[in-house]
Scaffold this active site. Structure first.
Site, PDB file in Angstrom:
ATOM      1  N   CYS A  29       0.813  -1.228   0.000  1.00  0.00           N
ATOM      2  CA  CYS A  29       0.000   0.000   0.000  1.00  0.00           C
ATOM      3  C   CYS A  29       0.844   1.274   0.000  1.00  0.00           C
ATOM      4  CB  CYS A  29      -0.947   0.006   1.195  1.00  0.00           C
ATOM      5  SG  CYS A  29      -2.126  -1.345   1.131  1.00  0.00           S
ATOM      6  N   ASN A  43     -10.031  -0.107  -0.495  1.00  0.00           N
ATOM      7  CA  ASN A  43      -8.564   0.006  -0.442  1.00  0.00           C
ATOM      8  C   ASN A  43      -7.977  -0.555  -1.738  1.00  0.00           C
ATOM      9  OD1 ASN A  43      -5.845  -0.189   0.048  1.00  0.00           O
ATOM     10  ND2 ASN A  43      -6.044  -1.157   2.050  1.00  0.00           N
ATOM     11  N   HIS A  96      -3.366   7.542   2.043  1.00  0.00           N
ATOM     12  CA  HIS A  96      -3.706   6.213   1.517  1.00  0.00           C
ATOM     13  C   HIS A  96      -5.097   5.857   2.027  1.00  0.00           C
ATOM     14  CE1 HIS A  96      -3.901   2.037   0.679  1.00  0.00           C
ATOM     15  NE2 HIS A  96      -3.645   1.644   1.913  1.00  0.00           N
TER      16      HIS A  96
HETATM   17  N1  ACO Z   1     -18.772  -8.560   8.232  1.00  0.00           N
HETATM   18  C1  ACO Z   1     -19.288  -8.925   9.418  1.00  0.00           C
HETATM   19  N2  ACO Z   1     -18.539  -9.311  10.450  1.00  0.00           N
HETATM   20  C2  ACO Z   1     -17.210  -9.338  10.283  1.00  0.00           C
HETATM   21  C3  ACO Z   1     -16.602  -8.959   9.064  1.00  0.00           C
HETATM   22  C4  ACO Z   1     -17.443  -8.556   8.013  1.00  0.00           C
HETATM   23  N3  ACO Z   1     -16.961  -8.191   6.820  1.00  0.00           N
HETATM   24  N4  ACO Z   1     -15.262  -9.099   9.202  1.00  0.00           N
HETATM   25  C5  ACO Z   1     -15.032  -9.521  10.447  1.00  0.00           C
HETATM   26  N5  ACO Z   1     -16.213  -9.673  11.096  1.00  0.00           N
HETATM   27  C6  ACO Z   1     -16.431 -10.129  12.466  1.00  0.00           C
HETATM   28  C7  ACO Z   1     -15.370 -11.074  12.941  1.00  0.00           C
HETATM   29  O1  ACO Z   1     -15.613 -12.388  12.515  1.00  0.00           O
HETATM   30  C8  ACO Z   1     -15.484 -10.911  14.432  1.00  0.00           C
HETATM   31  O2  ACO Z   1     -16.583 -11.673  14.854  1.00  0.00           O
HETATM   32  P1  ACO Z   1     -16.540 -12.444  16.277  1.00  0.00           P
HETATM   33  O3  ACO Z   1     -16.414 -11.347  17.310  1.00  0.00           O
HETATM   34  O4  ACO Z   1     -17.847 -13.145  16.306  1.00  0.00           O
HETATM   35  O5  ACO Z   1     -15.357 -13.333  16.214  1.00  0.00           O
HETATM   36  C9  ACO Z   1     -15.856  -9.439  14.597  1.00  0.00           C
HETATM   37  O6  ACO Z   1     -16.371  -9.011  13.341  1.00  0.00           O
HETATM   38  C10 ACO Z   1     -14.678  -8.564  14.978  1.00  0.00           C
HETATM   39  O7  ACO Z   1     -13.592  -8.875  14.092  1.00  0.00           O
HETATM   40  P2  ACO Z   1     -12.272  -8.057  14.140  1.00  0.00           P
HETATM   41  O8  ACO Z   1     -11.374  -8.517  13.028  1.00  0.00           O
HETATM   42  O9  ACO Z   1     -11.726  -8.075  15.519  1.00  0.00           O
HETATM   43  O10 ACO Z   1     -12.836  -6.618  13.789  1.00  0.00           O
HETATM   44  P3  ACO Z   1     -12.173  -5.216  13.982  1.00  0.00           P
HETATM   45  O11 ACO Z   1     -13.002  -4.400  14.852  1.00  0.00           O
HETATM   46  O12 ACO Z   1     -10.712  -5.296  14.280  1.00  0.00           O
HETATM   47  O13 ACO Z   1     -12.313  -4.606  12.515  1.00  0.00           O
HETATM   48  C11 ACO Z   1     -10.957  -4.255  10.555  1.00  0.00           C
HETATM   49  C12 ACO Z   1     -11.674  -5.273  11.432  1.00  0.00           C
HETATM   50  C13 ACO Z   1     -12.009  -3.339   9.932  1.00  0.00           C
HETATM   51  C14 ACO Z   1     -10.221  -4.989   9.475  1.00  0.00           C
HETATM   52  C15 ACO Z   1      -9.998  -3.422  11.436  1.00  0.00           C
HETATM   53  O14 ACO Z   1      -9.173  -4.274  12.194  1.00  0.00           O
HETATM   54  C16 ACO Z   1      -9.155  -2.516  10.622  1.00  0.00           C
HETATM   55  O15 ACO Z   1      -9.624  -1.556  10.085  1.00  0.00           O
HETATM   56  N6  ACO Z   1      -7.854  -2.778  10.539  1.00  0.00           N
HETATM   57  C17 ACO Z   1      -6.969  -2.030   9.679  1.00  0.00           C
HETATM   58  C18 ACO Z   1      -6.564  -2.942   8.608  1.00  0.00           C
HETATM   59  C19 ACO Z   1      -6.516  -2.332   7.230  1.00  0.00           C
HETATM   60  O16 ACO Z   1      -7.039  -1.277   6.967  1.00  0.00           O
HETATM   61  N7  ACO Z   1      -5.872  -3.065   6.374  1.00  0.00           N
HETATM   62  C20 ACO Z   1      -5.732  -2.677   5.021  1.00  0.00           C
HETATM   63  C21 ACO Z   1      -4.403  -3.105   4.502  1.00  0.00           C
HETATM   64  S1  ACO Z   1      -3.109  -2.343   5.376  1.00  0.00           S
HETATM   65  C22 ACO Z   1      -3.253  -0.764   4.962  1.00  0.00           C
HETATM   66  O17 ACO Z   1      -3.605  -0.455   3.869  1.00  0.00           O
HETATM   67  C23 ACO Z   1      -2.926   0.229   6.018  1.00  0.00           C
END
Ligand code: ACO
Length: 341
Positions: free
Chosen positions: A114, A298, A268
């Site tokens: 990224c 993204n 980004h």
């Molecule tokens: N729809 C519904 N539920 C979902 C989804 C979805 N698409 N994805 C995950 N869940 C559920 C999980 O299964 C979990 O359920 P559980 O509690 O029953 O086990 C729950 O939601 C929480 O999951 P987490 O992964 O802990 O969710 P979190 O609050 O951390 O959010 C996210 C996830 C949005 C990916 C967050 O961690 C984030 O924004 N991280 C940054 C990562 C990023 O942006 N990466 C891009 C590449 S790197 C970059 O470009 C910087």
């Protein structure tokens, strides 16, 4: 002779297929509400079989060249940032070269996930500053939909496809103007600011200790059969605001600027919550921030140039304005740059 890299034109390509959150397959068991709340994403574009990374990049490049009034034959170098090349080798940039007929160029890819666009900008800028290239096609192009695991709702909903390209041209600064630029740091005038167009600085960072936070697992089945994205979203999230903040501070300090001097902040586009974290940290006015993650999701190395394209095309970014860009991604890698547009 001193050269600076000025933006002469910008182009973009988005795939024909737009997938709204509500269009995502039922087996993912996700919802529009979950995706919007956690990421700000409402839709993403996904490439069809014809829309390879090279195809999208070439279309963006042709548009950028037309906007710049530059012919393909004038291009000295093609620097393409991608984490989704069409093949392991040769570089996708060489296919772009053939598609647009840039027969006098040398062409290669840059892989920094990224952060790739800012890394590629730095590479292109250094070729120009060194006098090794006068006209560079700088491209960010991705087909992320081909490398996500369409059975993993935690990652596949986050990404999208697309490409955008900038034409960078060497501007020669004579001695008088060069000394003017130094003094302009403390005593800038409108005229001097316009003279100072171009890439002002780039700052690149990586930390391989974060390798396992975001990577391709080759055992996962994906459309391109080359493995799927594994991500520790929580850890990435925690690192993002801190690392991006540090890179932004370095960029401002290197140019003796403050946040108040910046006309446009073009981050980004990974996640609206990460962007908001950076905005809050720097007390940036939201009206100075370009956000496209809602529409594009993204698009990795394509996200910043796609956002730049949108803000230039709709008239927000104007010639002579200061644009701050930043990115963070797999590696971990992170980076920042300031461009006077
Ligand atoms: N729809 C519904 N539920 C979902 C989804 C979805 N698409 N994805 C995950 N869940 C559920 C999980 O299964 C979990 O359920 P559980 O509690 O029953 O086990 C729950 O939601 C929480 O999951 P987490 O992964 O802990 O969710 P979190 O609050 O951390 O959010 C996210 C996830 C949005 C990916 C967050 O961690 C984030 O924004 N991280 C940054 C990562 C990023 O942006 N990466 C891009 C590449 S790197 C970059 O470009 C910087």
């Amino acid at each position: 002779m001193t050269f600076r890299s000025c933006v002469a034109g910008i182009g973009h390509y988005l795939p024909k297929n737009c997938v709204k959150n509500t269009d995502l397959p039922a087996h993912l068991n996700t919802s529009d509400e979950w995706i919007r709340d956690r990421t700000g994403i409402t839709q993403r574009y996904t490439a069809n079989d014809e829309e390879t990374t090279a195809y999208m990049a070439a279309n963006a490049a042709k548009q950028a060249l037309a906007k710049a009034g530059v012919s393909a034959a004038e291009v000295d170098a093609i620097v393409l940032a991608t984490t989704t090349p069409d093949n392991g080798f040769p570089a996708t940039a060489t296919r772009v070269q053939a598609l647009i007929g840039a027969s006098n160029a040398f062409a290669f890819d840059v892989q920094a996930v990224c952060s790739g666009f800012v890394y590629a900008l730095s590479v292109a800028d250094n070729f120009i500053k060194a006098g090794q290239a006068k006209t560079v096609l700088l491209i960010g192009a991705e087909s992320m939909s081909r490398i996500v695991d369409w059975n993993d709702r935690g990652t596949c909903v986050l990404f999208g496809d697309g490409a955008a390209a900038l034409v960078l041209r060497a501007t020669e600064l004579d001695k008088e103007l060069s000394s003017g630029i130094q003094s302009a740091n403390t005593n800038s005038t409108k005229l001097r600011d316009a003279d100072k167009r171009g890439v002002l600085s780039t700052h690149l960072y990586s930390d391989g200790c974060g390798y396992d936070l975001l990577y391709i697992d080759h055992t996962i089945e994906t459309p391109n059969k080359r493995g799927g994205v594994i991500m520790n979203g929580r850890e990435i999230f925690k690192s993002a605001v801190k690392k991006i903040g540090e890179a932004v501070e370095k960029a401002l300090a290197a140019n003796k600027l403050t946040v108040a001097d910046i006309d446009w902040f073009v981050p980004h586009q990974a996640n609206e919550r990460i962007i908001t974290g950076v905005i809050d940290h720097f007390h940036l006015p939201t009206e100075k921030v370009v956000i496209t993650v809602d529409k594009h999701a993204n698009t990795s190395a394509a996200s910043i140039p796609l956002a730049l394209y949108e803000a230039v095309t709709d008239g927000r970014i104007k010639q002579g304005q200061l644009v701050l860009i930043e990115a963070m991604g797999g590696g971990l890698t992170w980076a920042s740059a300031i461009i006077r547009w």
